[in-house]
Design a protein around this motif. Sequence first.
Motif, short mmCIF file in Angstrom:
data_model
loop_
_atom_site.label_atom_id
_atom_site.label_comp_id
_atom_site.label_asym_id
_atom_site.label_seq_id
_atom_site.Cartn_x
_atom_site.Cartn_y
_atom_site.Cartn_z
N ALA A 110 0.83 -1.20 0.00
CA ALA A 110 0.00 0.00 0.00
C ALA A 110 0.87 1.25 0.00
N VAL A 111 1.89 1.26 0.84
CA VAL A 111 2.79 2.41 0.91
C VAL A 111 3.49 2.62 -0.43
N ALA A 112 3.94 1.53 -1.06
CA ALA A 112 4.59 1.63 -2.37
C ALA A 112 3.65 2.25 -3.41
N GLY A 113 2.40 1.80 -3.42
CA GLY A 113 1.42 2.34 -4.36
C GLY A 113 1.17 3.82 -4.14
N ILE A 114 1.07 4.21 -2.88
CA ILE A 114 0.83 5.61 -2.57
C ILE A 114 2.02 6.48 -2.96
N ILE A 115 3.22 5.97 -2.74
CA ILE A 115 4.42 6.72 -3.14
C ILE A 115 4.44 6.91 -4.66
N ILE A 116 4.06 5.87 -5.40
CA ILE A 116 3.98 6.00 -6.86
C ILE A 116 2.95 7.08 -7.23
N GLY A 117 1.83 7.09 -6.52
CA GLY A 117 0.81 8.12 -6.76
C GLY A 117 1.33 9.52 -6.49
N ILE A 118 2.11 9.67 -5.45
CA ILE A 118 2.70 10.98 -5.14
C ILE A 118 3.68 11.39 -6.25
N ILE A 119 4.43 10.42 -6.77
CA ILE A 119 5.33 10.71 -7.88
C ILE A 119 4.53 11.17 -9.11
N ILE A 120 3.41 10.51 -9.38
CA ILE A 120 2.59 10.88 -10.54
C ILE A 120 1.98 12.27 -10.36
N TRP A 121 1.19 12.43 -9.28
CA TRP A 121 0.37 13.64 -9.17
C TRP A 121 1.10 14.83 -8.54
N PHE A 122 2.16 14.59 -7.78
CA PHE A 122 2.91 15.73 -7.29
C PHE A 122 4.09 16.03 -8.20
N LEU A 123 4.96 15.05 -8.39
CA LEU A 123 6.17 15.30 -9.20
C LEU A 123 5.82 15.56 -10.67
N ALA A 124 5.05 14.65 -11.28
CA ALA A 124 4.76 14.80 -12.72
C ALA A 124 3.80 15.94 -13.00
N PHE A 125 2.67 15.99 -12.26
CA PHE A 125 1.66 17.00 -12.59
C PHE A 125 1.97 18.37 -11.98
N GLU A 126 2.24 18.41 -10.68
CA GLU A 126 2.42 19.71 -10.04
C GLU A 126 3.81 20.30 -10.30
N VAL A 127 4.84 19.48 -10.19
CA VAL A 127 6.19 20.02 -10.36
C VAL A 127 6.53 20.18 -11.85
N VAL A 128 6.48 19.08 -12.61
CA VAL A 128 6.86 19.16 -14.01
C VAL A 128 5.80 19.92 -14.82
N GLY A 129 4.54 19.45 -14.74
CA GLY A 129 3.49 20.11 -15.51
C GLY A 129 3.19 21.52 -15.02
#
Length: 167
Positions: free
Chosen positions: A110-129
């Motif tokens: 569960a923790v691994a999945g949530i970390i992947i989600g943070i990478i997607i929606w924080f790093l990819a969308f908020e930071v990069v996008g």
Amino acid sequence: MYSVQFLFRVAKTVSVAAIALMSLLVVIGNITDYLTNYQFVEHVMKMDTIFPGSHLYYRHISNTFLFHAGYIVIIAMEALMACCCIKGSWLLLKNLRSDAAVFHGSKNWAVAGIIIGIIIWFLAFEVVGGEWFVMWQSKIWNGLGAAERIVSFLVLVLILLHFKEEN
């Protein structure tokens, strides 16, 4: 009557299952309606709807291959997140009545999945996008509100999962 500890275990399990369902629905939507969200990725990377005369336009990308590659990477990460959270919620459910150490140990997926989600929606969308491609300047192709909502829930569930249960 159930103990508060048991109810918190249920809350953790349900929260991870909800994240699994959300990420699975996102993947299904992105695959079955590929072009709709592909356009989102394309316009964000092209930066064609940012403020006119923005001095950050030099960051734009105009390569169709990179639009598709970026979108496919996002979908693959969302699928990985879904798999991790599905397995994580199943392990939490399976160990709902186990002792504290076993239940706590079943949180890893569960923790691994949530970390992947943070990478997607924080790093990819908020930071990069949002920051690199200045998505915040676009009135049309701006997904920051949705990303912030998702990241907030992910972080709250991650904090909830962090707490160890008592025996």
